[in-house]
Design a protein around this motif. Structure first.
Motif, short mmCIF file in Angstrom:
data_model
loop_
_atom_site.label_atom_id
_atom_site.label_comp_id
_atom_site.label_asym_id
_atom_site.label_seq_id
_atom_site.Cartn_x
_atom_site.Cartn_y
_atom_site.Cartn_z
N ASN A 119 11.95 50.81 51.90
CA ASN A 119 10.55 50.66 51.51
C ASN A 119 10.36 50.54 50.00
O ASN A 119 9.24 50.64 49.51
CB ASN A 119 9.73 51.86 52.03
N GLN A 120 11.45 50.37 49.27
CA GLN A 120 11.32 50.27 47.82
C GLN A 120 12.16 49.14 47.26
O GLN A 120 13.06 48.63 47.92
CB GLN A 120 11.72 51.60 47.17
N TYR A 121 11.82 48.77 46.04
CA TYR A 121 12.57 47.72 45.36
C TYR A 121 13.62 48.35 44.44
O TYR A 121 13.37 49.35 43.78
CB TYR A 121 11.64 46.84 44.52
N ARG A 122 14.80 47.75 44.44
CA ARG A 122 15.86 48.16 43.52
C ARG A 122 16.24 46.94 42.68
O ARG A 122 16.31 45.82 43.18
CB ARG A 122 17.08 48.67 44.27
N ARG A 123 16.50 47.20 41.41
CA ARG A 123 16.89 46.11 40.50
C ARG A 123 18.37 46.21 40.16
O ARG A 123 18.91 47.31 39.99
CB ARG A 123 16.04 46.15 39.23
N TYR A 124 18.99 45.04 40.04
CA TYR A 124 20.39 44.92 39.64
C TYR A 124 20.44 43.97 38.44
O TYR A 124 19.69 42.98 38.40
CB TYR A 124 21.25 44.34 40.78
N VAL A 125 21.33 44.27 37.51
CA VAL A 125 21.45 43.38 36.36
C VAL A 125 22.90 43.03 36.09
O VAL A 125 23.82 43.80 36.40
CB VAL A 125 20.83 43.98 35.07
N HIS A 126 23.07 41.85 35.54
CA HIS A 126 24.33 41.46 34.91
C HIS A 126 24.03 41.20 33.45
O HIS A 126 23.05 40.52 33.11
CB HIS A 126 24.92 40.19 35.54
N LEU A 127 24.87 41.74 32.57
CA LEU A 127 24.76 41.52 31.14
C LEU A 127 26.11 41.02 30.64
O LEU A 127 27.16 41.50 31.10
CB LEU A 127 24.40 42.82 30.41
N GLY A 128 26.10 40.09 29.71
CA GLY A 128 27.35 39.53 29.24
C GLY A 128 27.39 39.33 27.75
O GLY A 128 26.36 39.30 27.07
N THR A 129 28.62 39.20 27.24
CA THR A 129 28.80 38.82 25.84
C THR A 129 28.98 37.32 25.69
O THR A 129 28.96 36.80 24.58
CB THR A 129 30.02 39.53 25.22
N GLY A 130 29.18 36.62 26.83
CA GLY A 130 29.41 35.17 26.80
C GLY A 130 28.49 34.45 27.76
O GLY A 130 27.71 35.06 28.50
N ASN A 131 28.60 33.15 27.77
CA ASN A 131 27.68 32.31 28.53
C ASN A 131 28.00 32.31 30.01
O ASN A 131 29.11 32.64 30.43
CB ASN A 131 27.74 30.88 27.98
N TYR A 132 27.02 31.87 30.79
CA TYR A 132 27.20 31.71 32.24
C TYR A 132 27.88 30.37 32.49
O TYR A 132 27.28 29.43 33.01
CB TYR A 132 25.86 31.81 32.96
N HIS A 133 29.13 30.29 32.08
CA HIS A 133 29.88 29.04 32.13
C HIS A 133 31.26 29.35 32.65
O HIS A 133 32.08 29.99 31.97
CB HIS A 133 29.95 28.44 30.72
N ALA A 134 31.56 28.90 33.88
CA ALA A 134 32.84 29.25 34.52
C ALA A 134 34.03 28.72 33.72
O ALA A 134 35.09 29.36 33.66
CB ALA A 134 32.87 28.71 35.94
N GLY A 135 33.88 27.55 33.09
CA GLY A 135 34.97 27.00 32.29
C GLY A 135 35.25 27.85 31.07
O GLY A 135 36.41 28.14 30.75
N ASN A 136 34.19 28.27 30.38
CA ASN A 136 34.38 29.14 29.23
C ASN A 136 35.01 30.47 29.63
O ASN A 136 35.78 31.06 28.86
CB ASN A 136 33.03 29.41 28.55
N ALA A 137 34.68 30.94 30.83
CA ALA A 137 35.21 32.22 31.29
C ALA A 137 36.72 32.16 31.53
O ALA A 137 37.35 33.20 31.69
CB ALA A 137 34.49 32.67 32.56
#
Length: 700
Positions: free
Chosen positions: A456-474
């Protein structure tokens, strides 16, 4: 030691010019091409990266200095140097370094590649069979696309595209119309590869043979001017100002303004001329005059004018023995991602270090969110993502599945503007709400927020990064990913998105440091706190890792801490304006730069804090633009096991004695070498050994 009260920390003698420091980083990259601890083809890769980096340096940094001179904005930096002085030093450094680059190519890399049966053939080395194939390639692929331009009053010097390959041709004779101008320009077709691999049937077994497009055009240039004699054909390339100029106050639609500016990037003001070193002086003088450049802007090169394009051949050579061995990114041993990722994050905070650990969980988190009926909303920032981004695919799926998807795309991510416009349109067509951040402040933070209904409630999840959302860069950059459902951090990220997409006063956040509001101030406070510990007689230690350190107030805070006796260990990959080792100012500061297989990209801030240490990962470098003119986040790592892990990973960089370069007081760098009794330590190899699932061998 001199009384610290008597030392003016604003004095220009205590600072290194940021542009010259940037060049020093690029020189360190070039030096990797001579380092035989790297596999041979990876050494060629470093040579190419040097060329690409230098292109961007002229397109942006040199262009900015020239712009300051043009508009009489000659303000000295904190280092005391005026733009004209900086440009003089840049030209002198680049002249020497570019010559060294071609020496490395011609005298070291090409002979060593030849020893490995990898040949870059000159025209005189073509066999009869190869010459026939090359001739057919010219007839079928090159000649139909070439438009040679004879120069006369009705055919003025053409407007040539930024960094395009061109030839200036000296001619003798008259054409069909009786013209006798003596000069022509051949723009090489931009759609063709600059280096061609010859078919296997034309080369001895087990060998790779390549020819340059420039060699082919040289060979058949006379056929482009029938009835005339080609007296000389010389390649050249011009580099232009490629920074976009958008007046935010006069722009009502940023996307439309960017679309208009992107075309002009190819035809900005000329910054540099590269020309074959055998080109006659009179033709060089002619080219300089056409581009309104002088001798200082000229680089004569002994080889292809764009060595960056050589990078294309590396993947065409099937020689795994000449590349770093493949490895499989690992996963934390105590985290089970086989179940729901939401369940794993609820159980404990998750920390990943890329590329040693996999980026897949980040993508899988978004994929699961896109399909999960309990997920109601997703908010995400995108800076550099990639044209074929799995992250964007998942956001599109989420929007089509009825989730409330909000994406903050930074359209002004330099050299990714066009791609980001495309991604923005794609997301909007799927039903996502797309905003372009805040006028005047680039959104550089790497944050993802997922809102999920659980019971009956909302839960929040987060991702935080030092780099971009770029699979190649990763796979190529070192970066941290952090996933949590901590209520305070999630609430902070919620407020960050409110400020990005809405309007209102600055919102108070609990755990994050948030640029441009609190990050700069809080970093200085933490540095000062460490200084107070030292003044009280306690052990004090600061370790900062970033890509750049140039912000003056932060540097002065570090100087004051050093004066008080704080040990300060800085791992700064690129430009650094802080000058270490100055008696009475910075003798307690060490600055090192790590250059290796992977591009160092993590931003980490560590403070001993009297034994109650604090550690933060961040999207922000320690530069004016990041701390004062961008939207950035720094987030605390609080779980004891994760803190201890990050401390160990940061400490190994301070012990690296194989890939580290130490900044000297005069602004130069000296490479660290292990002593006879020392164990060789490579931070990247250590991380591969300890984090990756398998490495074959841990060369890094």
């Amino acid at each position: 030691m001199a009384d610290s009260q008597d030392i003016d920390l604003n004095s220009s003698e205590f600072y290194i010019n940021r542009e010259l420091s940037h060049l020093q980083f690029n020189i360190r990259v070039l030096e990797q091409a001579l380092d035989d601890t790297h596999p041979l083809l990876d050494r060629l890769f470093f040579l190419c990266i040097f060329s690409k980096n230098l292109d961007e340096f002229f397109e942006v940094r040199v262009a900015d200095l020239v712009h300051q001179l043009t508009f009489n904005r000659e303000l000295a930096g904190i280092d005391g140097l005026h733009p004209a002085q900086v440009l003089d030093e840049i030209y002198a450094m680049c002249s020497t370094t570019v010559a060294r680059q071609y020496e490395i190519l011609n005298d070291t890399l090409l002979p060593q590649l030849k020893d490995q049966n990898i040949h870059f053939l000159r025209r005189a080395e073509w066999t009869d069979e190869q010459r026939l194939w090359i001739r057919d390639y010219f007839d079928d692929n090159v000649q139909p696309l070439i438009s040679p331009i004879g120069l006369d009053p009705s055919h003025p010097f053409p407007r040539l595209v930024n960094k395009s390959l061109n030839f200036i041709v000296a001619l003798d004779g008259k054409d069909a119309f009786g013209r006798q101008t003596g000069l022509a320009i051949i723009p090489a077709p931009r759609s063709l590869p600059r280096t061609l691999r010859l078919p296997d049937e034309l080369v001895p077994e087990g060998e790779d043979h390549f020819v340059f497009l420039s060699s082919i055009i040289h060979e058949y240039a006379d056929e482009l001017f029938p009835g005339m004699t080609v007296k000389g054909c010389y390649q050249f390339r011009v580099t232009r100002n490629a920074d976009l100029d958008i007046d935010h106050e006069e722009t009502s639609d940023l996307a439309s303004a960017l679309e208009d500016e992107l075309h002009s990037r190819n035809f900005g003001e000329e910054m540099r001329l590269e020309v074959a070193d055998n080109c006659p002086d009179e033709l060089i003088t002619f080219l300089l005059r056409q581009f309104n450049l002088d001798e200082s802007d000229l680089f004569k090169v002994n080889g292809p004018v764009n060595l960056g394009r050589l990078i294309e051949v590396i993947d065409q050579i099937n020689r795994p023995d000449l590349r770093y061995p493949p490895y499989t990114p690992g996963l934390p041993k105590n985290v089970n991602f086989k179940k729901s990722i939401f369940e794993s994050i609820r159980a404990k905070d998750t920390l990943l270090m890329h590329p040693f650990e996999s980026f897949t969980p980040v993508v899988d988190l978004l994929r699961e969110a896109a399909k999960d009926p309990g997920v109601k909303a997703i908010k995400q920032t995108l800076y550099r993502t990639g044209a074929k981004s799995e992250i964007v695919n998942a956001l599109v799926d989420a929007a089509r599945n009825g989730k409330e998807v909000t994406v903050v795309i930074e359209l002004r991510a330099r050299f990714d503007e066009e791609e980001n416009l495309y991604l923005a349109n794609r997301l909007q067509e799927a039903g996502a709400v797309v905003v372009y951040g805040v006028v005047g402040y680039k959104t550089h933070a790497k944050v993802m927020l997922i809102v999920r209904k659980e019971g009956n409630q909302y839960r929040r999840y987060v991702h935080l990064g030092t780099g971009n959302y770029h699979a190649g860069n990763a796979r190529a950059y070192t970066d941290y990913s952090f996933m949590t459902c901590d209520d305070s951090i999630c609430e902070d990220i919620h407020k960050v998105f409110q400020q990005l997409t809405g309007m209102g006063e600055v919102m108070r956040v609990k755990k994050l440091f948030h640029a441009p509001f609190t990050l700069h101030k809080r970093l200085i406070q933490l540095i000062d706190r460490e200084r107070e510990q030292a003044e009280a007689g306690n052990k004090a230690l600061i370790r900062l890792k970033a890509n750049g350190l140039t912000e003056p107030k932060l540097i002065r805070a570090l100087y004051r801490a050093s004066q008080a006796g704080v040990r300060i260990e800085l791992v700064i990959r690129g430009m650094c304006s802080l000058r270490p080792g100055i008696p009475g100012v910075s003798e307690n500061i060490e600055v090192r730069s790590i250059i290796g297989r992977f591009l160092e990209h993590t931003r980490v801030y560590y403070f001993l804090n009297g034994g109650n240490d604090e550690i933060y990962a961040a999207s922000a470098d320690l530069m004016e633009r990041n701390l004062l003119r961008r939207v950035e986040t720094a987030f605390p790592i609080e779980a004891n096991k994760l803190k201890e892990r990050m401390k160990a990973e940061l400490e190994i960089y301070t012990k690296d004695n194989t890939q580290a370069w130490i900044l000297q007081t005069d602004g130069s760098y000296v490479r660290v070498q292990p002593g006879p009794e020392d164990e060789p330590i490579s931070a990247q190899s250590w991380l591969l050994d300890n984090l990756a699932a398998s490495t074959g061998t841990s060369q890094a």
